[in-house]
Design a protein around this motif. Sequence first.
Motif, mmCIF file in Angstrom:
data_model
loop_
_atom_site.group_PDB
_atom_site.id
_atom_site.type_symbol
_atom_site.label_atom_id
_atom_site.label_comp_id
_atom_site.label_asym_id
_atom_site.label_seq_id
_atom_site.Cartn_x
_atom_site.Cartn_y
_atom_site.Cartn_z
ATOM 1 N N GLY A 99 -11.049 2.613 -1.751
ATOM 2 C CA GLY A 99 -11.953 1.473 -1.568
ATOM 3 C C GLY A 99 -11.244 0.147 -1.719
ATOM 4 O O GLY A 99 -11.545 -0.826 -1.006
ATOM 5 N N LEU A 100 -10.285 0.078 -2.633
ATOM 6 C CA LEU A 100 -9.526 -1.157 -2.837
ATOM 7 C C LEU A 100 -8.675 -1.476 -1.606
ATOM 8 O O LEU A 100 -8.574 -2.639 -1.192
ATOM 9 C CB LEU A 100 -8.633 -1.030 -4.082
ATOM 10 N N ARG A 101 -8.088 -0.440 -1.017
ATOM 11 C CA ARG A 101 -7.273 -0.663 0.171
ATOM 12 C C ARG A 101 -8.128 -1.173 1.325
ATOM 13 O O ARG A 101 -7.733 -2.069 2.068
ATOM 14 C CB ARG A 101 -6.547 0.629 0.577
ATOM 15 N N MET A 102 -9.324 -0.587 1.459
ATOM 16 C CA MET A 102 -10.218 -0.982 2.545
ATOM 17 C C MET A 102 -10.677 -2.437 2.396
ATOM 18 O O MET A 102 -10.951 -3.117 3.386
ATOM 19 C CB MET A 102 -11.435 -0.056 2.596
ATOM 20 N N LYS A 107 -1.624 -4.735 -3.487
ATOM 21 C CA LYS A 107 -1.129 -3.475 -4.046
ATOM 22 C C LYS A 107 -0.905 -3.547 -5.551
ATOM 23 O O LYS A 107 -1.239 -2.617 -6.285
ATOM 24 C CB LYS A 107 0.174 -3.073 -3.345
ATOM 25 N N ALA A 108 -0.343 -4.643 -6.022
ATOM 26 C CA ALA A 108 -0.056 -4.776 -7.454
ATOM 27 C C ALA A 108 -1.346 -4.763 -8.269
ATOM 28 O O ALA A 108 -1.429 -4.108 -9.320
ATOM 29 C CB ALA A 108 0.724 -6.064 -7.713
ATOM 30 N N GLU A 109 -2.345 -5.474 -7.772
ATOM 31 C CA GLU A 109 -3.635 -5.513 -8.471
ATOM 32 C C GLU A 109 -4.294 -4.137 -8.446
ATOM 33 O O GLU A 109 -4.870 -3.681 -9.460
ATOM 34 C CB GLU A 109 -4.549 -6.547 -7.812
ATOM 35 N N ALA A 110 -4.224 -3.462 -7.301
ATOM 36 C CA ALA A 110 -4.815 -2.127 -7.183
ATOM 37 C C ALA A 110 -4.124 -1.142 -8.127
ATOM 38 O O ALA A 110 -4.793 -0.336 -8.794
ATOM 39 C CB ALA A 110 -4.701 -1.637 -5.743
ATOM 40 N N ALA A 111 -2.797 -1.223 -8.207
ATOM 41 C CA ALA A 111 -2.045 -0.324 -9.094
ATOM 42 C C ALA A 111 -2.433 -0.536 -10.547
ATOM 43 O O ALA A 111 -2.558 0.424 -11.327
ATOM 44 C CB ALA A 111 -0.541 -0.550 -8.904
ATOM 45 N N GLU A 112 -2.666 -1.784 -10.935
ATOM 46 C CA GLU A 112 -3.063 -2.093 -12.310
ATOM 47 C C GLU A 112 -4.447 -1.526 -12.624
ATOM 48 O O GLU A 112 -4.668 -0.948 -13.695
ATOM 49 C CB GLU A 112 -3.064 -3.613 -12.513
#
Length: 353
Positions: A99-102, A107-112
């Motif tokens: 959902g974050l990618r969409m 990427k850094a925020e999503a990984a965190e």
Amino acid sequence: MTDVTLSNVVKKYGPVQVVHGVDLSVAPGEFCVFVGPSGCGKSTLLRMIAGLEETTGGTIRIAGRDVTHTDPAKRGVAMVFQTYALYPHMTVAENMSFGLRMSGTPKAEAAEKIADAARILKLDPYLDRKPKALSGGQRQRVAIGRAIVRGPDVFLFDEPLSNLDAELRVEMRIELARLHKEIGATMIYVTHDQVEAMTLADKIVVLRDGRIEQVGAPMDLYRDPDTRFVAGFIGSPAMNFMTASVVSPTSMSVPALGTTLSPGFALPGNAGTVTVGLRPEAITLDPAGDSHRIELVEALGGVSYAYISAPDGTQMTVEDRGEMRAEAGQRVGLRFDPQHLMGFDAETETRLR
């Protein structure tokens, strides 16, 4: 933390109305559980809050915003379903971040966010695995993690544990209680299992035929039900119900108990019948008596449940925690405190007080 308010909410499918003018307030940070039998409208009500069902009438507000007809993606909610709905070809991390990618999250925020969710749900060792390599409980935690990373205002759960076996359900109830305590988010949870409701909820909403029967804290509903339906639905094993005949303004005859007594509630003025309820743990078996026959004993270790037949044929359940447990076929008497009896109007099923 966010509040949710429903005002006179109605749902119709053509001419058939399935939700009837529901009014409800869920406080910020509250764990609210919708409970009731199949077909009572609990999942429909949850889907209306999520925006997955169109609201026929009334208003739904989240954080003070009228979201009655707002697109689901803009309501600030995340939903966890009964089925895990994971992508089998993606890893745990990829499923959680989809959902974050969409939405174009860096990427850094999503990984965190994934790392934080994995820590909370104890999924760190499984981030590179695919769903087929996970247990049912782990898959459900991934589905919950996918909701957490979105940072919603409100979490919605639609019977998320019903596909798990008994041991995993207990484990996941503990996980959900811990999750709520750690993140403090507003959660609305649907289940038909009153044990789940009692163990998880700050507030229980008991639904029946598309209407709210009663709202309250778990033990408040258990100790002080407003109707026979709530008294019978909340509590395991269920409350014993018996028919009593009104003898006088202050006394009644209860054939199933083999006695005439003065109850701790007001009897109706006209002679007739009332329904009385007595919880299994409020009854003690008397081995010196012989008025009731034990049909079956369910021995569970620290406690046993005796299923007995009363003289008038009424079937009853009695909790037995004594050192010497009763046996099937045995005849016994019953001891109980009349103040533990609850009375209900025979026609309206409302509580007599």
